[in-house]
Design an enzyme around this catalytic site. Structure first.
Site, PDB file in Angstrom:
ATOM      1  CG  ASP A 114     -38.420   0.074 -22.584  1.00  0.00           C
ATOM      2  OD1 ASP A 114     -39.197   1.470 -22.045  1.00  0.00           O
ATOM      3  OD2 ASP A 114     -37.490   0.583 -23.229  1.00  0.00           O
ATOM      4  CG  ASP A 115     -43.108   3.932 -19.866  1.00  0.00           C
ATOM      5  OD1 ASP A 115     -43.175   3.530 -18.946  1.00  0.00           O
ATOM      6  OD2 ASP A 115     -42.498   5.101 -20.832  1.00  0.00           O
ATOM      7  CE  LYS A 200     -35.016   3.145 -22.990  1.00  0.00           C
ATOM      8  NZ  LYS A 200     -35.783   2.651 -24.184  1.00  0.00           N
ATOM      9  CG  ASP A 202     -36.893   7.308 -22.474  1.00  0.00           C
ATOM     10  OD1 ASP A 202     -36.039   8.137 -23.363  1.00  0.00           O
ATOM     11  OD2 ASP A 202     -37.742   6.804 -22.364  1.00  0.00           O
ATOM     12  CD1 TRP A 239     -35.035   8.814 -26.804  1.00  0.00           C
ATOM     13  CD2 TRP A 239     -35.338  11.332 -26.461  1.00  0.00           C
ATOM     14  NE1 TRP A 239     -35.557   9.104 -25.923  1.00  0.00           N
ATOM     15  CE2 TRP A 239     -35.805  10.795 -25.453  1.00  0.00           C
ATOM     16  CE3 TRP A 239     -35.804  12.713 -26.763  1.00  0.00           C
ATOM     17  CZ2 TRP A 239     -36.627  10.980 -24.572  1.00  0.00           C
ATOM     18  CZ3 TRP A 239     -36.081  13.622 -25.447  1.00  0.00           C
ATOM     19  CH2 TRP A 239     -36.962  12.588 -24.899  1.00  0.00           C
ATOM     20  NE  ARG A 254     -31.935   5.243 -28.787  1.00  0.00           N
ATOM     21  CZ  ARG A 254     -33.243   5.319 -28.324  1.00  0.00           C
ATOM     22  NH1 ARG A 254     -34.201   4.819 -26.458  1.00  0.00           N
ATOM     23  NH2 ARG A 254     -34.304   5.873 -29.428  1.00  0.00           N
ATOM     24  CG  ASP A 258     -38.095   5.896 -29.205  1.00  0.00           C
ATOM     25  OD1 ASP A 258     -37.425   6.249 -28.686  1.00  0.00           O
ATOM     26  OD2 ASP A 258     -39.202   5.959 -28.469  1.00  0.00           O
TER      27      ASP A 258
HETATM   28  C1  GLA Z   1     -38.703   6.369 -25.860  1.00  0.00           C
HETATM   29  C2  GLA Z   1     -37.535   5.543 -25.272  1.00  0.00           C
HETATM   30  C3  GLA Z   1     -38.105   4.339 -26.098  1.00  0.00           C
HETATM   31  C4  GLA Z   1     -38.792   4.219 -24.964  1.00  0.00           C
HETATM   32  C5  GLA Z   1     -40.006   4.436 -24.764  1.00  0.00           C
HETATM   33  C6  GLA Z   1     -41.316   4.015 -23.226  1.00  0.00           C
HETATM   34  O1  GLA Z   1     -39.473   6.897 -26.356  1.00  0.00           O
HETATM   35  O2  GLA Z   1     -36.785   6.206 -26.747  1.00  0.00           O
HETATM   36  O3  GLA Z   1     -36.756   3.822 -26.349  1.00  0.00           O
HETATM   37  O4  GLA Z   1     -38.028   3.027 -23.855  1.00  0.00           O
HETATM   38  O5  GLA Z   1     -39.692   5.929 -24.443  1.00  0.00           O
HETATM   39  O6  GLA Z   1     -42.362   4.666 -23.599  1.00  0.00           O
END
Ligand code: GLA
Length: 592
Positions: A114-115, A200, A202, A239, A254, A258
């Site tokens: 991820d990030d 993924k 974002d 989101w 999504r 989160d």
């Molecule tokens: C957002 C995404 C999370 C994660 C963070 C990383 O909040 O919704 O799932 O990937 O960024 O910074």
């Protein structure tokens, strides 16, 4: 037949015992190698009949997810445990653990970074790897994951900055690291040069720049296609349910903010996915976010906690089962968020339960819908092996804070005759029922079953909240966007109605899969309500629409009827009005 699962090894022994005190007819052993049939619970059946059923379930437990792209993605993601503090050592250590602790064997194939792994783009527009976190670059990590027989996932943002960058107020490495302005080069780097298999994308940078979601995500999907890799799986991370267009370009999207390791988060996320079943299809799924399994209250040190749901307070074992089981039956991607290097045996057992996984790794691509609701007690259902077959998966979800007694009516599940039951978590058969059975479920707990019935009945009630609303979206307030929405309305069936339908061609409601068992003229009843005189059109299988007028119902729900000549088979019923709003709908009834 669900062809998404592969048979791992031949199943083995059936044992017999006599246990008058045991309430189960048969039980699969912990190791999955044998089943024990209880001769005191034959209920008038021959021992061979019960042994054959035990053997069928024993064999079913040997089936393994194969990474079939028609099914939700399974794997692990770095974010929930490590946030930005990732490294080659952590990623490869986790991959190694997954390859050896049973996760890979169960079908958890994707290791998603991820990030945090990048450091902006250089002056030539090439993405830089983070100098401290990935000093050796990324190729070795991806190759190392592949060498273990696993797949590798990457991460970016639709805008210029990633979420961790805080758009300049957080991690400097994420500033300018997003895809914006770099779609083609970054996709070539990720998928052709590095060999990643998943991304993924974002939206923190995208939101900051006020980009248009549909335009941006479509551009990115096209850039992925242009790499020539047709096997890359693409996740939209916006989101909220983005719109039905997402299913045309991505394999998952999504639907919420989160997740955190708390009942508040799990309960809210389930709540936000209750009425999205119509938008899932094979290879395209609502993403309920990563799994917060193995975070049992009191047994872990909360890592970090921020955002909508606050900190990680942990889950009880019942809440963990509800969380995992519902993610399975609602066909969410299953991305473990804890540290697989130190996962507890209990949580490992839960997430590798082959019976729960079979609900998720299913080539029918169905998300369960709510067949009945009584306050905070929800009963979900979906077909198991065959569309309109006699086997169905059922979840009883008690979202409330007190114990609840479910009255499970076979008719609500479109099942009839004798129904054999298999409890997927207990891996045992608690005995058959007919018509109705009562089941007590503890607060925040859920029961998950496979029902094998004698008869499949015609569905009578088609709740509006289980229909496909072509213009449904959650990016803008529905009132501003003029799109249909779901609303809790007291006194309606299931407690929910669909409102603000019509006024343009595509703001419609479609009941797909209306299965008519016997040909003939049948009545469709639409339960609806309007505060003024309104009309709506009903179109069956794309044929000429019929217009129905409804005079002001003075706040009451009324039934509006239409006779339709149906052939036996599956039909599509569309409700719409291109020029004006329709009434609000509670449900459609196919009168038996
Ligand atoms: C957002 C995404 C999370 C994660 C963070 C990383 O909040 O919704 O799932 O990937 O960024 O910074």
């Amino acid at each position: 037949m669900n062809t998404a699962l592969l048979l791992a090894a031949a199943a083995t022994a059936i044992n017999f015992m006599e246990c008058p005190k045991c309430d189960k007819r048969f039980r699969i052993a912990e190791d999955g190698q044998s089943a024990t049939v209880n001769l005191c619970r034959l209920n008038g059946e021959g021992r061979d009949v019960l042994a054959a059923r035990a053997e069928k379930y024993l064999k079913m437990g040997h089936k393994r997810a194969s990474g079939d792209p028609r099914c939700p993605l399974m794997g692990w993601s770095s974010w929930n445990t490590f946030a930005l503090n990732i490294s080659e050592e952590i990623i490869l250590g986790v991959a190694q653990a997954m390859a050896t602790n049973g996760l890979k064997e169960a079908g958890y194939l994707y290791v998603n970074i991820d990030d945090g792994f990048f450091y902006g783009h250089d002056e030539n527009g090439r993405l830089r790897w983070h100098p401290q976190r990935f000093p050796n670059g990324m190729k070795g990590t991806v190759d190392g994951i592949h060498a273990l027989g696993l797949k590798a996932g990457t991460y970016s943002d639709a805008g210029a900055n990633t979420c961790g960058s805080g758009n300049g107020k957080g991690d400097p490495g994420g500033v300018g690291a997003g895809l914006y302005g770099h779609d083609a080069a970054d996709c070539r780097l990720h998928f052709n040069e590095m060999g990643f298999d998943f991304i993924k994308v974002d939206y923190c940078g995208g939101r900051y720049q006020h980009l248009d979601e549909r335009v941006r995500y479509t551009e990115i999907a096209n850039a992925i296609k242009a790499t020539g890799r047709s096997d890359v799986r693409f996740n939209i991370c916006r989101w909220a349910f983005p719109g039905t267009w997402a299913a045309d370009i991505a394999e998952s999207w999504r639907t919420t903010y989160d997740i955190r390791a708390s009942w508040k988060a799990v309960h809210t996320i389930i709540g936000e996915n209750l009425y999205l079943s119509a938008y899932a299809k094979p290879g395209h799924f609502n993403d309920m976010d990563m799994l917060e399994v193995d975070r049992i209250a009191g047994t872990f040190t909360p890592t970090f906690g921020h955002g909508t749901f606050g900190g990680d307070t942990g889950l009880t074992r019942d809440e963990e089962t509800t969380h995992f089981g519902l993610w399975c039956i609602l066909s969410s991607p299953l991305l473990i968020g804890c540290d697989p290097r130190s996962m507890s045996a209990e949580s490992l057992k839960l997430v590798t339960n082959p019976y729960l996984l079979a609900m998720n790794q299913n080539d029918l691509g169905l998300q369960a819908y709510i067949a009945h609701r009584d306050g905070t007690a929800y009963m979900f259902v979906k077909d198991a092996d065959l569309l309109f077959g006699k086997s169905r998966y059922v979840a009883l979800y008690n979202s409330g804070d007190t114990e609840c007694e479910f009255k499970v009516c076979a008719k609500d599940l479109d099942l009839g005759g004798r129904i054999d039951v298999f409890d997927l978590v207990e891996r045992a058969d608690p005995g058959p029922f007919q018509d109705v059975v009562s089941v007590k479920v503890a607060p925040h707990a859920s029961k998950f079953y496979r029902f094998d019935a004698e008869k499949r009945l015609e569905r009578e009630i088609y709740e509006a909240e289980t229909a496909f609303l072509t213009d449904y979206q959650e990016l803008k307030p529905a009132k501003d966007a003029g799109t249909a929405y779901y609303e809790e309305v007291k006194g309606t069936s299931g407690g929910v109605a669909v409102r603000q339908l019509g006024n343009r061609e595509t703001n419609d409601m479609i009941f797909r899969n209306v299965n008519v068992l016997k040909a003939g003229t049948r009545t469709l009843e639409f339960r609806c309500r309007t505060g003024e005189d309104r009309t709506f059109l009903v179109q069956v299988d794309g044929e000429k629409p019929q217009r129905l007028a409804v005079a002001n119902t003075q706040g009451k729900y009324v039934d509006v009827k239409l006779a339709v000549a149906f052939k036996a088979g599956v039909h599509e019923v569309r409700v719409f009005n291109p020029f004006a709003y329709t009434p609000d709908f509670d449900f459609m009834r196919l009168v038996p």
